[in-house]
Design a protein around this motif. Structure first.
Motif, PDB file in Angstrom:
ATOM      1  N   ALA A  16      30.907  42.711  37.428  1.00 17.55           N
ATOM      2  CA  ALA A  16      31.267  41.854  36.385  1.00 17.55           C
ATOM      3  C   ALA A  16      32.297  42.865  35.317  1.00 17.55           C
ATOM      4  CB  ALA A  16      30.142  41.372  35.466  1.00 17.55           C
ATOM      5  N   PRO A  17      31.694  44.060  34.776  1.00 15.76           N
ATOM      6  CA  PRO A  17      32.773  44.650  33.854  1.00 15.76           C
ATOM      7  C   PRO A  17      33.909  45.104  34.603  1.00 15.76           C
ATOM      8  CG  PRO A  17      30.465  45.797  34.411  1.00 15.76           C
ATOM      9  CD  PRO A  17      30.404  44.587  34.858  1.00 15.76           C
ATOM     10  N   LYS A  18      33.772  45.473  35.919  1.00 14.17           N
ATOM     11  CA  LYS A  18      35.146  46.047  36.585  1.00 14.17           C
ATOM     12  C   LYS A  18      35.967  44.913  36.546  1.00 14.17           C
ATOM     13  CE  LYS A  18      35.773  49.067  40.605  1.00 14.17           C
ATOM     14  NZ  LYS A  18      35.370  49.162  41.791  1.00 14.17           N
ATOM     15  N   SER A  19      35.656  43.516  36.949  1.00 19.21           N
ATOM     16  CA  SER A  19      36.602  42.767  36.989  1.00 19.21           C
ATOM     17  C   SER A  19      37.228  42.171  35.859  1.00 19.21           C
ATOM     18  CB  SER A  19      35.998  41.443  37.986  1.00 19.21           C
ATOM     19  OG  SER A  19      35.122  40.928  36.860  1.00 19.21           O
ATOM     20  N   ARG A  20      36.247  42.334  34.752  1.00 19.67           N
ATOM     21  CA  ARG A  20      36.773  42.054  33.450  1.00 19.67           C
ATOM     22  C   ARG A  20      37.816  43.105  33.097  1.00 19.67           C
ATOM     23  NH1 ARG A  20      32.348  42.270  29.596  1.00 19.67           N
ATOM     24  NH2 ARG A  20      31.264  40.924  31.309  1.00 19.67           N
ATOM     25  N   ASN A  21      37.289  44.145  33.340  1.00 18.50           N
ATOM     26  CA  ASN A  21      38.584  45.269  33.126  1.00 18.50           C
ATOM     27  C   ASN A  21      39.691  45.030  33.863  1.00 18.50           C
ATOM     28  OD1 ASN A  21      39.225  47.866  32.314  1.00 18.50           O
ATOM     29  ND2 ASN A  21      38.686  48.784  34.103  1.00 18.50           N
ATOM     30  N   PHE A  22      39.741  44.660  35.089  1.00 20.38           N
ATOM     31  CA  PHE A  22      41.035  44.424  35.688  1.00 20.38           C
ATOM     32  C   PHE A  22      41.858  43.321  35.206  1.00 20.38           C
ATOM     33  CE2 PHE A  22      42.987  41.628  38.784  1.00 20.38           C
ATOM     34  CZ  PHE A  22      43.941  42.724  39.572  1.00 20.38           C
ATOM     35  N   ILE A  23      40.797  42.199  34.680  1.00 17.74           N
ATOM     36  CA  ILE A  23      41.626  41.183  34.027  1.00 17.74           C
ATOM     37  C   ILE A  23      42.143  41.566  32.691  1.00 17.74           C
ATOM     38  CG2 ILE A  23      41.346  38.811  32.924  1.00 17.74           C
ATOM     39  CD1 ILE A  23      41.231  38.479  35.976  1.00 17.74           C
ATOM     40  N   GLY A  24      41.373  42.562  32.076  1.00 18.33           N
ATOM     41  CA  GLY A  24      41.968  42.828  30.831  1.00 18.33           C
ATOM     42  C   GLY A  24      43.159  43.800  30.824  1.00 18.33           C
ATOM     43  N   GLN A  25      43.203  44.357  32.152  1.00 18.64           N
ATOM     44  CA  GLN A  25      44.590  45.455  32.276  1.00 18.64           C
ATOM     45  C   GLN A  25      45.621  44.665  32.708  1.00 18.64           C
ATOM     46  OE1 GLN A  25      44.840  48.866  32.383  1.00 18.64           O
ATOM     47  NE2 GLN A  25      42.811  48.985  31.405  1.00 18.64           N
ATOM     48  N   ALA A  26      45.445  43.652  33.509  1.00 17.53           N
ATOM     49  CA  ALA A  26      46.467  42.976  34.247  1.00 17.53           C
ATOM     50  C   ALA A  26      46.855  41.683  33.788  1.00 17.53           C
ATOM     51  CB  ALA A  26      46.222  42.984  35.962  1.00 17.53           C
ATOM     52  N   TRP A  27      46.056  41.001  32.744  1.00 17.22           N
ATOM     53  CA  TRP A  27      46.467  39.569  32.434  1.00 17.22           C
ATOM     54  C   TRP A  27      47.678  39.517  31.785  1.00 17.22           C
ATOM     55  CZ3 TRP A  27      48.212  37.995  27.775  1.00 17.22           C
ATOM     56  CH2 TRP A  27      48.528  39.161  26.795  1.00 17.22           C
ATOM     57  N   LEU A  28      48.492  40.370  31.527  1.00 18.99           N
ATOM     58  CA  LEU A  28      49.759  40.075  31.021  1.00 18.99           C
ATOM     59  C   LEU A  28      50.736  40.122  32.379  1.00 18.99           C
ATOM     60  CD1 LEU A  28      51.813  40.002  28.689  1.00 18.99           C
ATOM     61  CD2 LEU A  28      52.170  42.469  29.074  1.00 18.99           C
ATOM     62  N   VAL A  29      50.530  40.872  33.189  1.00 18.54           N
ATOM     63  CA  VAL A  29      51.321  40.825  34.486  1.00 18.54           C
ATOM     64  C   VAL A  29      51.235  39.656  35.175  1.00 18.54           C
ATOM     65  CG1 VAL A  29      51.762  41.846  36.650  1.00 18.54           C
ATOM     66  CG2 VAL A  29      51.213  43.453  34.550  1.00 18.54           C
ATOM     67  N   ILE A  30      49.990  39.009  35.285  1.00 23.30           N
ATOM     68  CA  ILE A  30      49.646  37.856  35.933  1.00 23.30           C
ATOM     69  C   ILE A  30      50.376  36.580  35.122  1.00 23.30           C
ATOM     70  CG2 ILE A  30      47.893  36.082  36.678  1.00 23.30           C
ATOM     71  CD1 ILE A  30      46.226  38.825  37.146  1.00 23.30           C
ATOM     72  N   LEU A  31      49.999  36.539  33.830  1.00 23.59           N
ATOM     73  CA  LEU A  31      50.882  35.603  33.086  1.00 23.59           C
ATOM     74  C   LEU A  31      52.294  35.555  33.149  1.00 23.59           C
ATOM     75  CD1 LEU A  31      49.925  33.582  30.698  1.00 23.59           C
ATOM     76  CD2 LEU A  31      50.730  35.054  29.085  1.00 23.59           C
ATOM     77  N   LEU A  32      52.746  36.887  33.297  1.00 22.89           N
ATOM     78  CA  LEU A  32      54.235  36.827  33.332  1.00 22.89           C
ATOM     79  C   LEU A  32      54.743  36.285  34.500  1.00 22.89           C
ATOM     80  CD1 LEU A  32      55.473  40.216  31.724  1.00 22.89           C
ATOM     81  CD2 LEU A  32      55.852  37.928  30.974  1.00 22.89           C
ATOM     82  N   ALA A  33      53.964  36.659  35.948  1.00 18.57           N
ATOM     83  CA  ALA A  33      54.520  36.205  37.044  1.00 18.57           C
ATOM     84  C   ALA A  33      54.294  34.889  37.058  1.00 18.57           C
ATOM     85  CB  ALA A  33      53.355  36.958  38.021  1.00 18.57           C
ATOM     86  N   LEU A  34      53.304  34.175  36.509  1.00 15.26           N
ATOM     87  CA  LEU A  34      53.287  32.598  36.544  1.00 15.26           C
ATOM     88  C   LEU A  34      54.542  32.060  35.798  1.00 15.26           C
ATOM     89  CD1 LEU A  34      49.493  32.142  36.049  1.00 15.26           C
ATOM     90  CD2 LEU A  34      50.724  31.665  38.091  1.00 15.26           C
ATOM     91  N   LEU A  35      54.797  32.580  34.691  1.00 15.43           N
ATOM     92  CA  LEU A  35      55.638  32.405  33.708  1.00 15.43           C
ATOM     93  C   LEU A  35      57.205  32.322  34.494  1.00 15.43           C
ATOM     94  CD1 LEU A  35      56.535  31.429  30.635  1.00 15.43           C
ATOM     95  CD2 LEU A  35      56.913  33.869  30.385  1.00 15.43           C
ATOM     96  N   TYR A  36      57.464  33.628  35.147  1.00 15.42           N
ATOM     97  CA  TYR A  36      58.779  33.709  35.622  1.00 15.42           C
ATOM     98  C   TYR A  36      58.724  32.936  36.889  1.00 15.42           C
ATOM     99  CZ  TYR A  36      59.532  37.937  32.667  1.00 15.42           C
ATOM    100  OH  TYR A  36      59.655  38.638  31.502  1.00 15.42           O
ATOM    101  N   GLY A  37      57.662  32.794  37.455  1.00 13.67           N
ATOM    102  CA  GLY A  37      57.875  31.987  38.982  1.00 13.67           C
ATOM    103  C   GLY A  37      58.341  30.467  38.456  1.00 13.67           C
ATOM    104  N   GLY A  38      57.554  30.070  37.227  1.00  8.10           N
ATOM    105  CA  GLY A  38      58.001  28.778  36.860  1.00  8.10           C
ATOM    106  C   GLY A  38      59.262  28.623  36.366  1.00  8.10           C
ATOM    107  N   ALA A  39      59.864  29.566  35.594  1.00  6.85           N
ATOM    108  CA  ALA A  39      61.244  29.505  35.393  1.00  6.85           C
ATOM    109  C   ALA A  39      62.256  29.839  36.581  1.00  6.85           C
ATOM    110  CB  ALA A  39      61.653  31.136  34.449  1.00  6.85           C
ATOM    111  N   LEU A  40      61.997  30.278  37.678  1.00 10.55           N
ATOM    112  CA  LEU A  40      62.547  30.533  38.899  1.00 10.55           C
ATOM    113  C   LEU A  40      62.429  29.271  39.477  1.00 10.55           C
ATOM    114  CD1 LEU A  40      61.965  34.087  40.527  1.00 10.55           C
ATOM    115  CD2 LEU A  40      64.192  33.162  39.127  1.00 10.55           C
ATOM    116  N   ALA A  41      61.527  28.658  39.706  1.00 11.17           N
ATOM    117  CA  ALA A  41      61.552  27.304  40.350  1.00 11.17           C
ATOM    118  C   ALA A  41      62.365  26.256  39.810  1.00 11.17           C
ATOM    119  CB  ALA A  41      60.074  27.023  40.450  1.00 11.17           C
TER     120      ALA A  41
END
Lengths: 220, 209, 231
Positions: free
Chosen positions: A4-29
């Protein structure tokens, strides 16, 4: 437990990248859906706008795309060219090959019987400015008009005598040879399959009438 | 911000001449050499680069507080690649001829070090206002550099400027100028000239003191 | 036989006729930056050739199966998801993003692999590996491969993509090594002060580009020679 803490850590580190990927994916689509039709139209127009130059009397709106399997086993798109009355006028085939400096892309117009070249157009080339790039000029392109398709074209440096000889451009023999080589290869590859598509005589009348009918349907 | 970061106006002015991306920092050499055989492709390229640079600067600056140091470059690359794709599609839709002529050099904006260096140096540290000023200034500097090289090459090589004939009829076009060697020679000599002016000015300033 | 001739022509074209650096201007940054000593220049060239081949392999696979218009994998997914079979699935809008990440990750991967298994090799060119991510030559090779996969007329196979990539890498190595050799000798020349450094390097590159222009038009001869040899 340790997960659990490991995955929370992962989300904490990478949430911006994931959010951006979704945002940019939407923009490209969005961009893709908005513009892809227009881009496809541009690409199509590039070929269609020169069809009347290639085959005399052709009507762009009546052109039909036909898929042909060449002798080398690769599937290709060629264009069946009709005039405004729906009569079969000829064919346009795209071809490409190495030129003097870079790839040369051309369109070849053929008459209805696939027996002579009706016209030639250079879509893209990067030949030497002032020498090889004259292959795009009308003077050079017209040298191909009316040449037979049953014998390979030969480039000559002085007045052409035989029917299948093409006069080279001064100072650009290799560019001239490249173009005639591309034509020869394309014809060798596609002449037979295209002839099979269009058996001459009576059947051609049938084929010519069907697009006319189609036009009748869409017309009003 | 303890260390004095440059203000918006300073960033803007720096981009145009004192820190010109091409002549002073030698960044983005690939488009500088490849698309300057005429003014039209050069200006289209400058426009596309400006579009990507300014928008990427704004995006990065907006989320500068959220950036994790080790994921920084990943976010920069993702942002730049997205805007380059958008620019490429827009060119293909509205300026098809140009897009075909520029070919792979539009997507190659992604690896133009100019943009990633601006994201790193300016946008990830300062607010949006400064980032925009920096983007516009750098884009102008880049456009200026492209224009200077394209002007020399197009006038000498084809006798035209922006497609309009400017040379007298007897002018023999220097074919080599629009070919690859002309790009290297022109940029080399222009760099030398800029350096010469700089050295002369430095000498003058030295004497005065 | 025709395939072999085609491959040789693609290779020669990428390495000499349309040299990546001197004709397409990709990879000019390392060409000017890392060309002071022949040894380092050659190391850089080898590293680029290595990475470019791996990036070409990956990007060909991804483009052929996923990214090109009408690629098999997304079409299958589309059909399973119950989409209209008449529409062509086209993911090519994602290509640039995919390529840049393919390049970045293959550089990382190559660096780790070489450091672990070939320490000697890592010593000779490992230091240049991180620099390669922003080398336009690699993205350019991926883009050329994409161009040929979108055009059904000359649909490239993997072997053709690799011929282009290795040819491009070899061409880059040739250009950067020649440049380093010239620059080593130029250190003892009396170059005008404003031209020192990048200025004179660019002028030398211009003269080299002129020399490489001599290769244009070679392909017809090569083609004839090869076809008569292989017959």
């Amino acid at each position: 437990m340790a997960e659990a803490p490991k995955s929370r850590n992962f989300i904490g580190q990478a949430w911006l990248v994931i959010l951006l990927a979704l945002l940019y994916g939407g923009a490209l689509a969005t961009v893709h859906t908005a513009l892809s039709a227009r881009i496809a139209e541009n690409k199509r127009n590039e070929t269609y706008s020169v069809i009347p130059i290639l085959v005399e009397g052709a009507d762009q709106s009546m052109t039909a795309e036909v898929s042909v399997e060449g002798q080398n086993g690769k599937e290709l798109t060629v264009y069946r060219v009709l005039d405004s009355g729906g009569h079969h006028r000829g064919w346009v085939l795209p071809a490409a090959g190495q030129g003097f400096a870079d790839q040369i892309e051309i369109l070849i117009g053929l008459d209805a019987e696939v027996s002579t070249i009706a016209g030639l157009y250079v879509l893209g080339q990067k030949e030497t400015p002032g020498l090889g790039d004259y292959i795009t000029g009308e003077g050079f392109r017209n040298r191909f008009r009316g040449k037979p398709t049953d014998r390979p074209l030969v480039v000559v440096k002085s007045d052409p005598k035989a029917n299948n000889e093409i006069l080279a451009l001064t100072g650009a023999t290799i560019s001239s040879e490249s173009v005639s080589g591309i034509v020869n290869r394309a014809l060798a590859n596609l002449k037979g399959p295209i002839r099979q598509l269009a058996p001459g005589g009576g059947e051609e009348q049938d084929e010519a009438s069907s697009p006319a009918d189609r036009q009748g349907e869409t017309g009003p | 911000m303890t260390r004095g970061e440059p203000t918006a106006l300073e960033r803007f002015i720096n981009g145009i001449l004192p820190e010109n991306p091409v002549y002073r920092q030698l960044l983005g050499m690939c488009p500088v050499l490849a698309v300057t055989n005429g003014m039209k492709p050069a200006m289209t390229m400058a426009g596309a680069t400006a579009f990507v640079l300014i928008l990427a600067n704004i995006m990065i600056s907006l989320m500068r507080g959220l950036l994790k140091p080790h994921l920084r470059i990943l976010v920069f690359t993702l942002t730049i690649a997205t805007f380059v794709t958008i620019a490429d599609r827009l060119l293909a839709a509205y300026m098809y001829e140009m897009s075909k002529q520029l070919g792979p050099y539009v997507p190659l904006i992604i690896v133009n070090c100019l943009i990633i260096s601006r994201c790193e140096i300016c946008a990830s540290k300062q607010d949006v206002r400064v980032a925009v000023a920096d983007g516009v200034g750098m884009s102008l500097g880049f456009a200026l550099a492209l224009a200077s090289i394209a002007t020399v090459r197009e006038i000498l090589g084809s006798g035209t400027w922006l497609g309009l004939p400017v040379m007298p009829g007897f002018w023999p076009n220097w074919g080599i100028m629009v070919l690859p060697p002309g790009a290297f020679l022109t940029l080399g000599l222009l760099l030398g000239m800029v350096e010469w002016v700089n050295q002369a000015r430095a000498k003058k300033a030295g004497k005065r003191e | 036989m025709e395939t072999l001739t085609g491959l040789v022509l693609i290779f020669i074209s990428a390495a000499l006729i349309n040299n990546f650096v001197l004709h397409y201007f990709v990879g000019v940054c390392p060409f000017l930056g890392v060309s002071r000593k022949i040894g380092t220049a050659f190391g850089m060239g080898c590293a680029v050739t290595f990475v470019i081949s791996i990036a070409a392999l990956l990007s060909w696979t991804l483009t052929y199966f996923i990214l090109r218009p009408g690629a098999p994998l997304p079409s299958w997914v589309w059909a399973v998801a119950g989409g209209n079979p008449a529409t062509t699935v086209d993911l090519s809008v994602l290509s640039y993003i995919v390529y840049i990440f393919v390049i970045a990750s293959s550089v990382q991967f190559v660096e780790m692999y070489v450091r672990k298994f070939f320490p000697a090799l890592y010593k000779s060119f490992g230091v240049y590996l991180p620099l390669i991510t922003t080398n336009c030559a690699i993205l350019f090779a991926c883009l050329e491969i994409m161009k040929h996969l979108q055009d059904p007329m000359r649909l490239w196979g993997l072997h053709e993509a690799l011929a282009l990539a290795i040819g491009g890498g070899v061409g880059f190595t040739i250009a950067i090594s020649l440049m380093a050799g010239i620059r080593e000798d130029m250190d003892i020349c009396d170059v005008p002060k404003p031209l020192k450094g990048a200025g004179i390097a660019l002028i030398v590159a211009g003269i080299m580009a002129m020399a490489f222009m001599g290769f244009t038009g070679v392909q017809n001869g090569v083609e004839t020679a090869l076809s008569s040899l292989l017959r």
